[in-house]
Design an enzyme around this catalytic site. Structure first.
Site, PDB file in Angstrom:
ATOM      1  N   LYS A 175       0.835  -1.210   0.000  1.00 44.30           N
ATOM      2  CA  LYS A 175       0.000   0.000   0.000  1.00 44.30           C
ATOM      3  C   LYS A 175       0.866   1.255   0.000  1.00 44.30           C
ATOM      4  O   LYS A 175       0.625   2.194  -0.756  1.00 44.30           O
ATOM      5  CB  LYS A 175      -0.945   0.025   1.220  1.00 44.30           C
TER       6      LYS A 175
ATOM      7  N   ARG B 267      -9.798   1.087   8.251  1.00 44.16           N
ATOM      8  CA  ARG B 267      -9.353  -0.231   8.697  1.00 44.16           C
ATOM      9  C   ARG B 267     -10.443  -0.975   9.444  1.00 44.16           C
ATOM     10  O   ARG B 267     -10.215  -2.114   9.860  1.00 44.16           O
ATOM     11  CB  ARG B 267      -8.165  -0.040   9.646  1.00 44.16           C
TER      12      ARG B 267
ATOM     13  N   ARG C  92      11.941  -5.651   5.380  1.00 50.41           N
ATOM     14  CA  ARG C  92      11.746  -4.211   5.141  1.00 50.41           C
ATOM     15  C   ARG C  92      12.671  -3.396   6.062  1.00 50.41           C
ATOM     16  O   ARG C  92      12.847  -3.709   7.227  1.00 50.41           O
ATOM     17  CB  ARG C  92      10.296  -3.814   5.419  1.00 50.41           C
TER      18      ARG C  92
ATOM     19  N   ARG D  11      11.310  -1.326  11.360  1.00 49.69           N
ATOM     20  CA  ARG D  11      10.165  -0.831  12.119  1.00 49.69           C
ATOM     21  C   ARG D  11       9.949  -1.687  13.356  1.00 49.69           C
ATOM     22  O   ARG D  11      10.107  -2.902  13.315  1.00 49.69           O
ATOM     23  CB  ARG D  11       8.905  -0.874  11.229  1.00 49.69           C
TER      24      ARG D  11
ATOM     25  N   ARG E  72      -0.479  -8.622  13.763  1.00 44.67           N
ATOM     26  CA  ARG E  72      -1.078  -7.664  12.827  1.00 44.67           C
ATOM     27  C   ARG E  72      -1.957  -8.381  11.807  1.00 44.67           C
ATOM     28  O   ARG E  72      -3.011  -7.881  11.429  1.00 44.67           O
ATOM     29  CB  ARG E  72       0.020  -6.845  12.133  1.00 44.67           C
TER      30      ARG E  72
HETATM   31  P1  AP5 Z   1       4.948  -1.624   1.937  1.00 45.42           P
HETATM   32  O1  AP5 Z   1       4.591  -0.851   0.718  1.00 45.42           O
HETATM   33  O2  AP5 Z   1       5.677  -0.921   3.028  1.00 45.42           O
HETATM   34  O3  AP5 Z   1       3.628  -2.356   2.487  1.00 45.42           O
HETATM   35  P2  AP5 Z   1       2.346  -1.784   3.232  1.00 45.42           P
HETATM   36  O4  AP5 Z   1       1.153  -2.471   2.654  1.00 45.42           O
HETATM   37  O5  AP5 Z   1       2.354  -0.288   3.217  1.00 45.42           O
HETATM   38  O6  AP5 Z   1       2.618  -2.387   4.670  1.00 45.42           O
HETATM   39  P3  AP5 Z   1       2.551  -1.775   6.138  1.00 45.42           P
HETATM   40  O7  AP5 Z   1       3.245  -2.747   7.027  1.00 45.42           O
HETATM   41  O8  AP5 Z   1       3.006  -0.351   6.197  1.00 45.42           O
HETATM   42  O9  AP5 Z   1       1.017  -1.830   6.381  1.00 45.42           O
HETATM   43  P4  AP5 Z   1       0.293  -1.876   7.712  1.00 45.42           P
HETATM   44  O10 AP5 Z   1      -1.100  -1.712   7.240  1.00 45.42           O
HETATM   45  O11 AP5 Z   1       0.561  -3.040   8.578  1.00 45.42           O
HETATM   46  O12 AP5 Z   1       0.957  -0.692   8.565  1.00 45.42           O
HETATM   47  P5  AP5 Z   1       0.616   0.835   8.760  1.00 45.42           P
HETATM   48  O13 AP5 Z   1       1.878   1.569   8.651  1.00 45.42           O
HETATM   49  O14 AP5 Z   1      -0.546   1.243   7.907  1.00 45.42           O
HETATM   50  O15 AP5 Z   1       5.771  -2.921   1.486  1.00 45.42           O
HETATM   51  C1  AP5 Z   1       6.298  -3.807   2.443  1.00 45.42           C
HETATM   52  C2  AP5 Z   1       7.696  -4.257   2.021  1.00 45.42           C
HETATM   53  O16 AP5 Z   1       7.583  -5.031   0.837  1.00 45.42           O
HETATM   54  C3  AP5 Z   1       8.628  -3.094   1.678  1.00 45.42           C
HETATM   55  O17 AP5 Z   1       9.936  -3.416   2.080  1.00 45.42           O
HETATM   56  C4  AP5 Z   1       8.562  -2.998   0.135  1.00 45.42           C
HETATM   57  O18 AP5 Z   1       9.773  -2.512  -0.418  1.00 45.42           O
HETATM   58  C5  AP5 Z   1       8.314  -4.454  -0.247  1.00 45.42           C
HETATM   59  N1  AP5 Z   1       7.476  -4.589  -1.421  1.00 45.42           N
HETATM   60  C6  AP5 Z   1       6.403  -3.845  -1.789  1.00 45.42           C
HETATM   61  N2  AP5 Z   1       5.867  -4.282  -2.938  1.00 45.42           N
HETATM   62  C7  AP5 Z   1       6.631  -5.356  -3.320  1.00 45.42           C
HETATM   63  C8  AP5 Z   1       6.569  -6.248  -4.443  1.00 45.42           C
HETATM   64  N3  AP5 Z   1       5.639  -6.131  -5.412  1.00 45.42           N
HETATM   65  N4  AP5 Z   1       7.502  -7.239  -4.501  1.00 45.42           N
HETATM   66  C9  AP5 Z   1       8.461  -7.375  -3.551  1.00 45.42           C
HETATM   67  N5  AP5 Z   1       8.561  -6.539  -2.458  1.00 45.42           N
HETATM   68  C10 AP5 Z   1       7.650  -5.547  -2.351  1.00 45.42           C
HETATM   69  O19 AP5 Z   1       0.082   0.851  10.250  1.00 45.42           O
HETATM   70  C11 AP5 Z   1       0.948   0.562  11.333  1.00 45.42           C
HETATM   71  C12 AP5 Z   1       0.134   0.561  12.630  1.00 45.42           C
HETATM   72  O20 AP5 Z   1      -0.480   1.859  12.834  1.00 45.42           O
HETATM   73  C13 AP5 Z   1      -1.059  -0.417  12.667  1.00 45.42           C
HETATM   74  O21 AP5 Z   1      -0.648  -1.725  13.036  1.00 45.42           O
HETATM   75  C14 AP5 Z   1      -1.952   0.246  13.722  1.00 45.42           C
HETATM   76  O22 AP5 Z   1      -1.463   0.018  15.005  1.00 45.42           O
HETATM   77  C15 AP5 Z   1      -1.781   1.729  13.406  1.00 45.42           C
HETATM   78  N6  AP5 Z   1      -2.766   2.209  12.428  1.00 45.42           N
HETATM   79  C16 AP5 Z   1      -2.493   2.712  11.173  1.00 45.42           C
HETATM   80  N7  AP5 Z   1      -3.635   3.072  10.571  1.00 45.42           N
HETATM   81  C17 AP5 Z   1      -4.652   2.785  11.422  1.00 45.42           C
HETATM   82  C18 AP5 Z   1      -6.076   2.900  11.350  1.00 45.42           C
HETATM   83  N8  AP5 Z   1      -6.677   3.385  10.264  1.00 45.42           N
HETATM   84  N9  AP5 Z   1      -6.804   2.492  12.421  1.00 45.42           N
HETATM   85  C19 AP5 Z   1      -6.212   2.016  13.529  1.00 45.42           C
HETATM   86  N10 AP5 Z   1      -4.866   1.871  13.676  1.00 45.42           N
HETATM   87  C20 AP5 Z   1      -4.094   2.254  12.622  1.00 45.42           C
END
Ligand code: AP5
Length: 215
Positions: free
Chosen positions: A13, A88, A127, A161, A172
């Site tokens: 994402k 979410r 990552r 992270r 998660r």
């Molecule tokens: P990346 O693009 O970083 O993946 P992502 O989907 O953004 O993953 P996240 O871990 O950031 O998502 P998340 O939803 O768990 O965390 P968030 O930060 O939103 O890609 C991942 C890796 O793969 C990278 O190294 C990339 O280079 C690689 N990659 C990408 N595409 C690839 C491909 N095609 N092939 C190979 N490699 C690839 O949230 C964190 C925390 O915040 C949550 O757990 C929660 O506690 C809180 N939070 C955030 N939003 C909310 C909400 N709306 N409500 C409640 N709590 C929230």
């Protein structure tokens, strides 16, 4: 255009959202990035959010809805935005619709991305990010030029992270299946969901996304 990117941790994402926003002049609104910045600054929000994020749990809906309400009013979001990590929960999805309708807008697209869970664990475990510019790397699929330091900030070593440890990654996923996956049906039943495979090279995923978005 106002777009939601939906999918499990590690599906891409943030990676795809940054590229979409950069190439189209939209704001990238990543709730995870907003929360991590608050944690790094030690704000009251950050201190509270950290307790939940480090355990892989969601931050309460009312906090997240307030954050997104504010952020979507910023001038850079006026011409469009990509939401990464929000909504979410069904409560957040309802609140997003209400907030946009109240401003005379609507969501243009909800794009769901999927990848097999073992691949997601591999992606998240490898990552790394630059502590200065927050650029995201992957030690297997997107390594920095010298193997360990940010291309733009070689003085800074890359960091992992806090929630990318294997046990927190598994938590998660559990939270994702319980709280967020129901949004696939929520949007599908309203005829608003398009699905894009998240597996494969990043450029291919990006191309599929732009086709789904018609942009
Ligand atoms: P990346 O693009 O970083 O993946 P992502 O989907 O953004 O993953 P996240 O871990 O950031 O998502 P998340 O939803 O768990 O965390 P968030 O930060 O939103 O890609 C991942 C890796 O793969 C990278 O190294 C990339 O280079 C690689 N990659 C990408 N595409 C690839 C491909 N095609 N092939 C190979 N490699 C690839 O949230 C964190 C925390 O915040 C949550 O757990 C929660 O506690 C809180 N939070 C955030 N939003 C909310 C909400 N709306 N409500 C409640 N709590 C929230």
């Amino acid at each position: 255009m106002r777009v939601v990117l939906l999918g499990p941790p590690g599906v891409g994402k943030g990676t795809q959202g940054h590229r979409l926003a950069d190439e189209h002049g939209w704001a990238l609104i990543s709730t995870g990035e907003i929360l991590r910045a608050a944690v790094a600054q030690g704000t009251p929000l950050g201190l509270e959010a950290r307790k939940r994020m480090d355990r892989g749990l969601l931050v309460p809906d009312d906090v997240m809805i307030g954050l997104v309400w504010e952020r979507t009013l910023a001038p850079d979001a006026a011409s469009g935005f990509v939401l990464d990590g929000f909504p979410r929960t069904v409560v957040q999805a309802d609140a997003l619709d209400s907030m946009l309708q109240g401003r005379g807008f609507h969501l243009d697209r909800v794009v769901a991305m999927s990848v097999a869970e073992e691949e997601l664990v591999r992606r998240l475990s490898s990552r790394r990010e630059c502590p200065v510019c927050k650029r995201v790397y992957n030690m297997k699929s997107l390594a920095p030029m010298d193997g360990s330091r940010c291309d733009d900030h070689p003085e800074a070593g890359l960091v992992q992270r806090a929630d990318d440890t294997e046990s927190t990654i598994r938590r998660r996923f559990q939270v994702y299946w319980d709280e967020t996956a129901p949004l696939f049906d929520y949007y599908r039943n309203q005829g608003r969901l398009c699905e894009v495979p998240g597996a494969g090279p990043m450029d291919e995923v990006y191309r599929a996304l732009t086709v789904a978005l018609g942009c």
